[in-house]
Every structure is written in C-alpha cells, then in structure tokens.
Enzyme design. Sequence first.
Site: not given
Ligand code: UD1
Length: 507
Positions: A10, A17, A24, A174, A381, A427
């Site tokens: 993903l 941020r 990122k 998780n 040299n 030189a």
């Molecule tokens: C998610 C988990 C959470 C876990 C945490 C660990 C879910 C609902 N929650 O939360 O349980 O503890 O990660 O870091 O899964 N992303 C997409 N498409 C989307 C949403 C997210 O590609 O629509 C990707 C983001 O770029 C990221 C990852 O998925 O790399 C996690 O997404 P993020 O929104 O950071 O999830 P958290 O709320 O941190």
Amino acid sequence: MTNNLTVIVLAAGGGTRMRSKTPKVLHPVCGRSMVGHVLRAVAAVEPERVVAVVGHQREQVAPHVQEHLPDVVLAVQEEQLGTGHAVRIAMEAAGSTSGTVLVAYGDTPLLEGESLRAFVAEHEAAERAVSILSGILQEPFGYGRVVRDADGDVLAIVEEKDATPAQRDIYEINSGILAFDGAFLAEALPRIGNDNVKGEYYLTDTVQLARDAGLTVGAHPLADVLQTEGANDRAQLAELGREMNRRIVTRWMRAGVTVMDPATTWIESDVVLAQDVTILPGTQLLGTTVVGEDAVVGPDTTLEDCEVGVGARVVRTHGQLAVVGDGANVGPFAYLRPGTKLGEGGKIGTFVETKNADLAAGAKVPHLSYVGDAEVGEGTNIGAGTIFANYDGVAKHRTTIGRQARTGSNNTFVAPVTVGDGAGTGAGAVVRRDVPAGALAVSAGPQRNLEGWTLQRRPGTAQAAAAEAAGASTGSPVGTPVGDTAHKTSQGDGTRVGETPSTGAES
Ligand code: UD1
Ligand code: CA
C-alpha cells in the site's frame, strides 16, 4: 514457502506530514527509498506477484516502483478511502484470489524479508483466514489494537479512534502487515463497511468477519518492532535512518570491518566492504561504493559510487564515481570527481582535484593540482601546483602524459597536448606544444638577478636591513640584468607588474 503468494504493497497515501514535494515513500533512508526497502524485503519471499497500490503523486511513485520491480502490477486508487478499499482494488488488479495474500505498507524501511518469510510460513502452517503481524508497544497510541478474549484468541482489531478506554490500554498493536487466505479475503472485502469514526473502509475489519464465519485468526508479535515502523515526518525519517545505519554498520563490523566510531560512520545499503577494511570517524560510504581488503578510509571522507582497492588509503577525501587502485594513496584533502581512475600504488595527494583523469599504476600527483581530462602514464610524477588546463572557454580537451615522466612544479598543460614517455618539464612551464619522449620542455624565461634592487627600491625596510646585513651591494642602476645581458625584454624581468622600474637600463 507457498507457491502462490500475492503481496500487496500500500503506497497510495498522501504523507502530508512530510511537507514535501517528494512522495513520502520515495524519501530515501540509507541510500534507498522507503518503498525500495520494502520491495526488497518483499522480493526475498519470492512472491508469485506483487501489486502496488498507488494514488497520491502516482506519476512519481508508479515509475519508481516499476524501476525497483519491473513486473509489478500497479493498482490505482484515485481516492484514499481506507486500507480495505485499497486492498480491494489491489485484489481486482491481481486477477487471482487463490493462495496467500500478504499486505504490507510502503513506508516501513526497516522491514526484513526474513520476518515476512517467517510470518507467511506461520500463517500457512496454522491454516488461518487472517494472521496479524503484531507488536508490543509501550506507547501504542495511534495504532489499531489487537483485542483478544480471555483465552487469548484474537477477536478483532480496533482502531485508536474507535477504541473504548479499556481497549486503548492494550499494548499489542497491529503493525499493518496482515496475511490472508486469498479466497476468504476476496469474499470478505466487499462486505467491509465504513461505519466508523474515520468513515474509512478498514482492512482490519476482516478479522471480525473471519471470526463471525468461524474461521481461524491469529496474531504473532514481531519482537523487533522497528521493522514495521513507518516514517510519517522528517524527524521519524531521520530516526529510522539512524537506526538502519546502526544496523548496517553493526552488520559490517560482524563481517570483519573495523569501524572506529559507529556513531559518525554512515554506510548505505548497497555498499560492499571486504574483510579487514578500517573505517575512521566521520566517514560516509554511499551508493554502490566498494572497498577492498585492508583498505583504510577516513577520517572525514565521503565516497559515493567509488571503488577503493585492496590496501589503499583514502584520507579526508570527497569522491564520486572514482576508482582508487590497490595500495594507492589519496588525500588528505583530495577531491575525486567522476571518471577519476588511480592505478595501483598511485597517489593523489593534498589539495588535488581530479576529473576524467586516468592515472596509471604508480603515477603521482602529490600536491596542489587540478588534473582534468587527462591520462598520466605509469610511474609519472606531476610536480606541485600543476594545472591541466582542459577548457579553452568553449570545449574541453585532453592532456596525455607518457610513462615515467617528471614534470616540474607550477606547470600548466594547455590541452590538447601530449608529453612523451620519460620526458620532463621545467618549473613554471606552460606546455602548449607536444613534448617528445625524453625531451625537457622549458618555457619560463631565463632568470635575471637585478643586483642591489632591495637597497635601491626598498630603503628603510626590514627587507633592506636584512639585505644590508648580508652584505648586499647597492649594485648597478636598477633594471640592469646581471648575468643575462643577452636576454632583454621590457617586461618579465623578475619584478611584478607595477613594480617594474620605468627608468631602468632596459627602457
Ligand atoms: C493502519 C491500520 C492500523 C495499524 C496501522 C499501523 C487500518 C484500518 N488501520 O492505521 O490498525 O495499527 O496502520 O501503521 O488498516 N493507504 C492506502 N490507501 C488508503 C489508505 C491507506 O494506500 O486508502 C496506505 C497508506 O499510504 C499507508 C497505509 O496504507 O501506507 C496505512 O494507512 P494509514 O492511513 O496510515 O493507516 P493508519 O490509520 O495508520
Ligand atoms: Ca500510519
């Protein structure tokens, strides 16, 4: 290992941020992008297929991912509606629902292939519908919590924002890395809703769905929690970078490299070091740099994409795309620019800059020189303070110096020019024409001494007092050359412009 593993990475999120025009997951950690690290770990488990979910800034992310993994399947998530939504899109792109599906994130640079391999193996051995790679965190704030029943069986993952106060006290989180039975996942994804605090489709809701269907669910904590830690801002990026560097440096020390000060030594992921290399404080080895056995690098040296030979010594040097031969010496204070090649036992010394320069075995440029677009033969040299004038203001030209030549101090080689084998230069020579083998080229005017100049032109100075004390004569009228009356010019008589006597014997 499974013979039908799909890995979904993903990487569609915005990463706001970071406050960066760079997505990122493309920010580098120890010389490789975060997603590049993840893809490398993923490749180690030899998946059947890898699907990367891209969205935000996908015009940058997609080509980058393809560069790392040419046969990756790209799935585009236009709107980031949650991890469940992202995985649903990925499963559609994967075109297969059989076997095991492993979900990982693109922003966890410390992730290791071995951890994924063990996790997938355990998931498959236990024949679970869902396995959670969990972690025990002293500060679990922000993470989804793994909720277990009194027997320790996993019931659900509850997101921070949806958790009860009691659930927020759970330390098991998780990590985000989940393994699924593909058939179960494909069937469960369309049933995930978004009725939660964030209004997102949570992938983690699959845990409860599996439970409700009477399927097996399990969580397995990874002791090394940093492996699944993501970088959300630049401060976290630096922390993960320092940790990765610490791990890389430790690995090299275990492999037989002496690192005097691990805290100030930076070694990027793709660097290769031989046994008994010594790295002194303040050294950065970057890119694809390779260092040979018994070589000593540092202190205060940066080498990017360089090759350092066996037993070579590189001190206080900045180098890029340069090759240093076995037993050669570089620095202190050398600048090796791309295309520098120093042969075995050669030397590029103090305050020397080189570029596109091929110095053969035993060739030496010891002091204060610029060597650009040049070939210097074996054992030659180059005198101190020499400039290879490669640029005529329009084009660059090459200088070729033969083997066993000895060039004088403060020379200028005006390229294109060739100096033959065993030749020499005096030189201060400005070498504009080729020098045949064995010849000595001199181009500076003969020296003339103007006797009495100091006492006549600088009376009353410390210089004059010293001259007088040494018994210097007041000499003949200033400007009369002594010992070289045959060579007369109105300029170049040894005094500087502006000091040249206007009423000397010459004018
Ligand atoms: C998610 C988990 C959470 C876990 C945490 C660990 C879910 C609902 N929650 O939360 O349980 O503890 O990660 O870091 O899964 N992303 C997409 N498409 C989307 C949403 C997210 O590609 O629509 C990707 C983001 O770029 C990221 C990852 O998925 O790399 C996690 O997404 P993020 O929104 O950071 O999830 P958290 O709320 O941190
Ligand atoms: Ca996150």
